[in-house]
Every structure is written in C-alpha cells, then in structure tokens.
Design a protein around this motif. Structure first.
Motif, PDB file in Angstrom:
ATOM      1  N   TYR A  40       0.834  -1.200   0.000  1.00 32.67           N
ATOM      2  CA  TYR A  40       0.000   0.000   0.000  1.00 32.67           C
ATOM      3  C   TYR A  40       0.872   1.254   0.000  1.00 32.67           C
ATOM      4  O   TYR A  40       0.652   2.179  -0.788  1.00 32.67           O
ATOM      5  CB  TYR A  40      -0.935  -0.010   1.209  1.00 32.67           C
ATOM      6  CG  TYR A  40      -1.682   1.283   1.384  1.00 32.67           C
ATOM      7  CD1 TYR A  40      -2.777   1.579   0.582  1.00 32.67           C
ATOM      8  CD2 TYR A  40      -1.287   2.225   2.331  1.00 32.67           C
ATOM      9  CE1 TYR A  40      -3.456   2.782   0.727  1.00 32.67           C
ATOM     10  CE2 TYR A  40      -1.958   3.413   2.483  1.00 32.67           C
ATOM     11  CZ  TYR A  40      -3.050   3.684   1.682  1.00 32.67           C
ATOM     12  OH  TYR A  40      -3.713   4.873   1.825  1.00 32.67           O
ATOM     13  N   THR A  89      -1.141  -4.948  -4.604  1.00 35.88           N
ATOM     14  CA  THR A  89      -1.825  -4.556  -3.377  1.00 35.88           C
ATOM     15  C   THR A  89      -3.173  -5.251  -3.261  1.00 35.88           C
ATOM     16  O   THR A  89      -3.533  -5.741  -2.189  1.00 35.88           O
ATOM     17  CB  THR A  89      -2.010  -3.028  -3.338  1.00 35.88           C
ATOM     18  OG1 THR A  89      -0.727  -2.410  -3.393  1.00 35.88           O
ATOM     19  CG2 THR A  89      -2.725  -2.588  -2.075  1.00 35.88           C
ATOM     20  N   LYS A  90      -3.904  -5.331  -4.356  1.00 31.64           N
ATOM     21  CA  LYS A  90      -5.202  -6.005  -4.337  1.00 31.64           C
ATOM     22  C   LYS A  90      -5.038  -7.486  -4.010  1.00 31.64           C
ATOM     23  O   LYS A  90      -5.790  -8.047  -3.213  1.00 31.64           O
ATOM     24  CB  LYS A  90      -5.911  -5.842  -5.674  1.00 31.64           C
ATOM     25  CG  LYS A  90      -7.293  -6.462  -5.703  1.00 31.64           C
ATOM     26  CD  LYS A  90      -7.941  -6.319  -7.055  1.00 31.64           C
ATOM     27  CE  LYS A  90      -9.324  -6.892  -7.131  1.00 31.64           C
ATOM     28  NZ  LYS A  90      -9.556  -8.136  -6.452  1.00 31.64           N
ATOM     29  N   GLU A  91      -4.034  -8.113  -4.591  1.00 29.54           N
ATOM     30  CA  GLU A  91      -3.782  -9.530  -4.322  1.00 29.54           C
ATOM     31  C   GLU A  91      -3.439  -9.758  -2.852  1.00 29.54           C
ATOM     32  O   GLU A  91      -3.941 -10.697  -2.231  1.00 29.54           O
ATOM     33  CB  GLU A  91      -2.630 -10.010  -5.207  1.00 29.54           C
ATOM     34  CG  GLU A  91      -2.295 -11.469  -5.039  1.00 29.54           C
ATOM     35  CD  GLU A  91      -1.118 -11.866  -5.908  1.00 29.54           C
ATOM     36  OE1 GLU A  91      -0.302 -12.659  -5.414  1.00 29.54           O
ATOM     37  OE2 GLU A  91      -1.012 -11.378  -7.045  1.00 29.54           O
ATOM     38  N   ASN A  93      -4.295  -7.832  -0.287  1.00 28.14           N
ATOM     39  CA  ASN A  93      -5.494  -7.588   0.513  1.00 28.14           C
ATOM     40  C   ASN A  93      -6.461  -8.756   0.433  1.00 28.14           C
ATOM     41  O   ASN A  93      -7.062  -9.137   1.444  1.00 28.14           O
ATOM     42  CB  ASN A  93      -6.175  -6.295   0.079  1.00 28.14           C
ATOM     43  CG  ASN A  93      -5.399  -5.067   0.496  1.00 28.14           C
ATOM     44  OD1 ASN A  93      -4.601  -5.111   1.428  1.00 28.14           O
ATOM     45  ND2 ASN A  93      -5.616  -3.967  -0.198  1.00 28.14           N
ATOM     46  N   ASP A  94      -6.627  -9.322  -0.754  1.00 30.90           N
ATOM     47  CA  ASP A  94      -7.508 -10.484  -0.898  1.00 30.90           C
ATOM     48  C   ASP A  94      -6.986 -11.674  -0.097  1.00 30.90           C
ATOM     49  O   ASP A  94      -7.758 -12.385   0.556  1.00 30.90           O
ATOM     50  CB  ASP A  94      -7.655 -10.881  -2.365  1.00 30.90           C
ATOM     51  CG  ASP A  94      -8.445  -9.863  -3.167  1.00 30.90           C
ATOM     52  OD1 ASP A  94      -9.121  -9.001  -2.548  1.00 30.90           O
ATOM     53  OD2 ASP A  94      -8.374  -9.917  -4.418  1.00 30.90           O
TER      54      ASP A  94
END
Length: 107
Positions: A40, A89-91, A93-94
């Motif tokens: 992030y 970042t999305k990966e 967070n998931d």
C-alpha cells in the motif's frame, strides 16, 4: 494406570500441536498484514511520483526544455509501475481477507 497416563500425554501433545498451529497461523496473518502495508505504501509513493513526473513533464514541455518522447516514456513507465503495484496490493489484501476469514471460521 498406564492407559490413563497415555491418554493424558496424548491430550498434552495435541494441545501443544494446536498451540503451534495457532502460532504459525498468527505468523502467516502478521506477515500478510506486513506485506499488505508495504505494498500500500509503495503504491501511494509511486502514485505521488507519477503525478510529480507528469506535472514536471508538462511544465518542461511547455517551456520547451525536454522532447515529447522523453515525457511520454517517463509518464508511461511510472503509470505501468503504479498499475502493477495496484494489482499486487489487491492480491495481498484479498489474501489477508481470506486468511482472516479462515481464522475466524476455525474459531
């Protein structure tokens, strides 16, 4: 008397294994949290850098100090880095959400 002693030692062993499993799970979640925070911060840093490169590029282009190709290349490079970091970042967070949900389901 021996069978009772073996049951006691087995219950202690399973409790110890459960504690180790819980500690490993907590370490995995903490590591995922650390990675999510880092990605992030890196993403925000590169978004700011991309904005600065674009603004400086427009200013330098306006004053005729830099050729158009250089501005386009620098802008495209920073934008590509930002898009990769956003996906990363999305990966993260998931993965963190999935691990947290699994941990809550097991409790």
């Amino acid at each position: 008397m021996l069978p009772n002693q073996s049951n006691t030692s087995q219950s202690l062993l399973s409790t110890s294994e459960a504690d180790n499993s819980l500690k490993i799970e907590e370490n995995i979640i903490q590591d995922s949290w650390r990675q999510a925070c880092f990605s992030y911060k890196a993403t925000v840093g590169f978004i700011i850098a991309s904005a600065v490169v674009n603004i400086l590029g427009i200013g330098l282009l306006f004053f005729g100090k830099v050729p158009e190709g250089t501005i386009t290349t620098a802008s495209g490079l920073t934008t590509n880095i930002v898009s990769v970091l956003i996906a990363f970042t999305k990966e993260n967070n998931d993965r963190l959400d999935r691990l947290t949900k699994q941990s809550k389901d097991e409790d």
